[in-house]
Each structure stands twice: as C-alpha cells, then as structure tokens.
Scaffold this motif. Sequence first.
Motif, mmCIF file in Angstrom:
data_model
loop_
_atom_site.group_PDB
_atom_site.id
_atom_site.type_symbol
_atom_site.label_atom_id
_atom_site.label_comp_id
_atom_site.label_asym_id
_atom_site.label_seq_id
_atom_site.Cartn_x
_atom_site.Cartn_y
_atom_site.Cartn_z
ATOM 1 N N THR A 126 0.844 -1.186 0.000
ATOM 2 C CA THR A 126 0.000 0.000 0.000
ATOM 3 C C THR A 126 0.885 1.243 0.000
ATOM 4 O OG1 THR A 126 -0.126 0.374 2.395
ATOM 5 C CG2 THR A 126 -1.571 -1.334 1.461
ATOM 6 N N PRO A 127 0.314 2.416 -0.170
ATOM 7 C CA PRO A 127 1.110 3.647 -0.124
ATOM 8 C C PRO A 127 1.742 3.915 1.232
ATOM 9 C CG PRO A 127 -0.969 4.026 -1.262
ATOM 10 C CD PRO A 127 -1.070 2.672 -0.640
ATOM 11 N N THR A 128 1.334 3.174 2.265
ATOM 12 C CA THR A 128 1.875 3.427 3.606
ATOM 13 C C THR A 128 2.547 2.213 4.235
ATOM 14 O OG1 THR A 128 -0.351 2.968 4.476
ATOM 15 C CG2 THR A 128 0.263 5.281 4.154
ATOM 16 N N GLY A 148 -5.510 1.075 4.874
ATOM 17 C CA GLY A 148 -6.466 2.052 4.357
ATOM 18 C C GLY A 148 -7.905 1.635 4.559
ATOM 19 N N ASN A 204 9.638 0.161 0.067
ATOM 20 C CA ASN A 204 9.605 1.392 0.861
ATOM 21 C C ASN A 204 8.657 2.418 0.243
ATOM 22 O OD1 ASN A 204 10.190 3.343 2.724
ATOM 23 N ND2 ASN A 204 12.333 3.614 2.100
ATOM 24 N N PRO A 205 7.638 2.870 0.989
ATOM 25 C CA PRO A 205 6.680 3.823 0.415
ATOM 26 C C PRO A 205 7.333 5.169 0.087
ATOM 27 C CG PRO A 205 5.830 2.834 2.434
ATOM 28 C CD PRO A 205 7.284 2.495 2.367
ATOM 29 N N GLY A 206 6.714 5.897 -0.772
ATOM 30 C CA GLY A 206 7.193 7.218 -1.156
ATOM 31 C C GLY A 206 6.664 7.564 -2.530
ATOM 32 N N PRO A 207 6.832 8.797 -2.955
ATOM 33 C CA PRO A 207 6.255 9.217 -4.237
ATOM 34 C C PRO A 207 6.853 8.495 -5.444
ATOM 35 C CG PRO A 207 7.704 10.920 -3.336
ATOM 36 C CD PRO A 207 7.501 9.904 -2.252
ATOM 37 N N HIS A 208 8.102 8.001 -5.313
ATOM 38 C CA HIS A 208 8.740 7.318 -6.434
ATOM 39 C C HIS A 208 8.577 5.802 -6.367
ATOM 40 C CE1 HIS A 208 10.503 11.165 -7.404
ATOM 41 N NE2 HIS A 208 11.093 11.225 -6.219
ATOM 42 N N ALA A 209 7.998 5.304 -5.271
ATOM 43 C CA ALA A 209 7.919 3.864 -5.054
ATOM 44 C C ALA A 209 7.141 3.138 -6.150
ATOM 45 C CB ALA A 209 7.317 3.577 -3.681
ATOM 46 N N PRO A 210 5.972 3.628 -6.572
ATOM 47 C CA PRO A 210 5.230 2.884 -7.606
ATOM 48 C C PRO A 210 6.029 2.692 -8.891
ATOM 49 C CG PRO A 210 3.797 4.479 -6.538
ATOM 50 C CD PRO A 210 5.188 4.782 -6.071
ATOM 51 N N ARG A 252 8.709 0.002 -8.210
ATOM 52 C CA ARG A 252 8.122 -1.331 -8.119
ATOM 53 C C ARG A 252 7.685 -1.851 -9.488
ATOM 54 N NH1 ARG A 252 6.037 0.303 -2.891
ATOM 55 N NH2 ARG A 252 4.059 1.001 -3.794
#
Length: 506
Positions: A222-224, A266, A366-372, A375
Amino acid sequence: MYDVVIAGGGPVGLFLASELALADCSVVVLEREIDPRPPLGALPLGLRGLNAGSAETFHRRGLLEPLLKASGLDAATIGADPEADRAPAPRSVAHFAGITLDPGDIDPAALAHRLPGPAMDGFMTSLEAIGEVLAEHAATLGVSIVRGAGVTAVAQDDRMVTVTAGGRDYAARWLVGCDGGRSTVRRLADFEFTGTAPLFTGYVAQVTFADPHALPLGFHLTPTGMYLRTPLEGHLGMMDFDGGAFDRSQPLTREHLQSVLRRVSGTEVTLKEVHLASSFTDRAMQATTYRRGRILLAGDAAHIHSPLGGQGLNLGIGDAMNLGWKLAATVRGDAPDGLLDTYTAERHPIGAAILDWSRAQVATMNPGPHAPALRQLVRDLMDTPDGTTHVHRRTSGLFHHYDLGGEQPLVGRTAPDFRLTDGTGLGDLLHEGHGVLLDFTPRRGLSEQAEPWQERVRYVSGRPRNDLGFEALLVRPDGIVAWADGPAAPAGEALHSTLARWFART
C-alpha cells in the motif's frame, strides 16, 4: 568437560548438536526457554518456509520424511520419481518484495546438474514441527538439552571455554552461539556486528477480526506499508515504515495493532481480540567473523535481516550443516590445517549476499512518491524468464557456490542426488555424516587412493542411472562436491590432494 556447548535450542542449535553427536562428540545444548513448545513456534505465527536446499539437507540426514509427516505433508508434495530421466521443473518460486512469480517462467536450461529425488522443492512447515523432529533426533544421538539455562557469562583461554548458564558452569573445548539475533554469546565474546539500520517495524499476530470480510486475503503493498492475511485462522502480518522505532519499545496492545493495520491497509477494519503478537525489524547485521578463538556463531547469532522471502532459517540450517563436520573433525584432532577457518570463509559471503537480497526487497517496498515507478520497473524485470530464473536461483538454496578453486562448475556446489542402479541415492549415503567418493566407472585405482581415508570417506562404486557426464565425484559430509572427474569435468586438483585438503588420513 564437554566437547561442545551450544547456546540456543532452536532449529539451528539442535541441527548442529545432532551433526556433532553423529560424529561422536559430547554435546550439551543450553536453552533459555523452559517450554519446549513455545506459543510463537506453533501455527499460525510459527509458520516457516524451508527452501529446496534445506529440504535436501534434511533428506541427507534421514530427517525429511519425519519432518514432512510432522508438517502434515506427503512426500509426493516435494519429491520426484527417481526413475525419471530428468529433474522436474520447479513447482514454486519465491516472491520478491511481494511480487509473485510464475514458476512456469523458469528456464530449465539454467538449472544444470539437477537429478530427480525426494527433495525437489521447498515446503511450508512450522518451528514447532522442526523443533520436535530435531529434538527427538538429537536425543536419540545422546545430546543433552538443558532448559531454563540462559547464558550469563563466557570465558575462554587457549584450551577451553567456561559458560555460565542457569546458575551453573559448563566447561567445554568449544562454544557455539546459536542463541538468536540478540545473541548473548555474541555480545559477551565481543564479536563485531555491523550492518544497516531498520526502515520498518514488522508485526505478526494471531487475532480475531470483528469484520473479517473488510480485509482481503493475500499480500498487499500500500502507499503506507504492507499487510498480509493468510488463510490460517486469524493470521496477520504488517510492515509499518517507521524506521523501526516501535519494535519492542512498547507493549503490543490491541489498540496499537489496530491503529497500524488501519493506517497501512487504508480500511476501518476492527480487531476484536489479539491472542498473540510479536514484532521485528529489517535491521540487517552480520558478524565480521564467525569465530573468535574457541567461540563460534551460527544462525541468527551470526546474521540478522528482515524475514522477507523466508531466508533466515534456511541460512542458519546451512551454517549448521557446514560447521558440524568441520568442528567435529577439529574436536577429534583429525582436521587438516585450516579446516575450521573455512567455515567463515565459505558461509560469510553467503550470509552477506542474503542480507543484500533482503535490503533490495525492503528498498523496493519502501513507500514514497517514487515507489510505484520503482516497483513497476522491478516487476517488469522479474516477470521475464531471466528474472524469474534469477529469483529461483537466489532463493531455492540449490545454487550457492563455495569457491574451492578450479574451473569445474560443479565443484563447490551441492551434489546432484545420483542414484545407483540398485536404487541407492547419494542422499541415502550421506545419512551417517561421512564424505562419499562415488566411482561410476571403477578403474584407475580410486578405491586404493581412498583407502588411507576410509574412516572419513565412504568409497562407493557402481553405475548410476544418469551420470551427467561424470566418472567420479568426491562429496563432503555436507553434500558439497569437492572434486569431480570425467569428460564433463575440466582437469583440476588430483583426488589425493583434495582428500588431504578436506580429510585427515586414518
């Protein structure tokens, strides 16, 4: 005085104790916990995966069938028809950072030197089942297991080690710390332990959901963070990227676990009750050496990392298999010069590689704006024959390589389960913990060459059903090929020199 004291009665300590006792060493295992069946060892929280390499290790000591039975599994689950001409394709492949892979994408041509046998794949079991099988095996071999005996002091000189545990002293020629990631032996013996700090606190728990349908089954990034819900009743796993701040710092209350779960999932899922819970981190650390004088480390005492991919227990079993015969030979006084030093030399690089494998998975999750984007890139690379095959080779435990010198690709790797025409397999020949010299085309006096080592090495001649192009192989007690000869084997070290390198003469 004992030959060896082992601190820690988990799977690694018990496996090592059995290896030593198999070689007639006197061994005592000191275990801090009183209960031989701790709650965290039972399902669901005790769920563990043994890879194919560990399954093969248990087979080589005659322990695979008892473990499968204790795990409620049939031998056909992981075995293959020994009459088959070739090894079957792998039936499973580990995930990478939660990315599931299709075993059908594995390139069989990249899995050289595999033969059909009882241990072809890994399987799921529990710490409880492993502990019961290994404890019974150790007891049968005469190992003493003392419970309620946590180590509190250690002292060594050039001839012995004194260990204080449970209010009494134990004298031994050697001490091995198998006492886990927070090893007391490692700390008291002043081993240097280096690595990287954690990025997350992980949780495993057995819970009752008030609204179980609010949380789907499976592994979810998830994003978190991450959460995992398996079909096992109430089994829950989570990762919260808090820098490892919470681990063991506060009680694992229902309120805290529910807060973390809602944040990483979420959802507004509600935990009605928490029956059992534990936390961990992805701290990745390794001892710079596995030996200081007469004290050695194995398993989590020597290296720790996140449980992603289930490599920790398998790495520890490999340590025990590698160390056991070498330490036993040292105890008996028939070890060639430097044999015990090869334990660190061989196992330290394997441990370091697995720590990096773990770090790579954590970085990918590791979540973060660049993670997607990261991945997706990793997913695209993994979802190819080369990517899937690479993951299988890195995680199956079948393709580790020790640098033993020479150019023969099988030397330094686990031996195929060669099966003679009478039905005997190499794994059967290794049950007693001796080396094995396999001579497929009896000639050239290999039997005579092996005679001075006859108490250390078992000479076996006969035609195999599939020789893979080899004419003879020397296999160490841990199942690693030390020497190979035949059309498929480039010229290398002479058999006599190799025997002298690994075994003392009778």
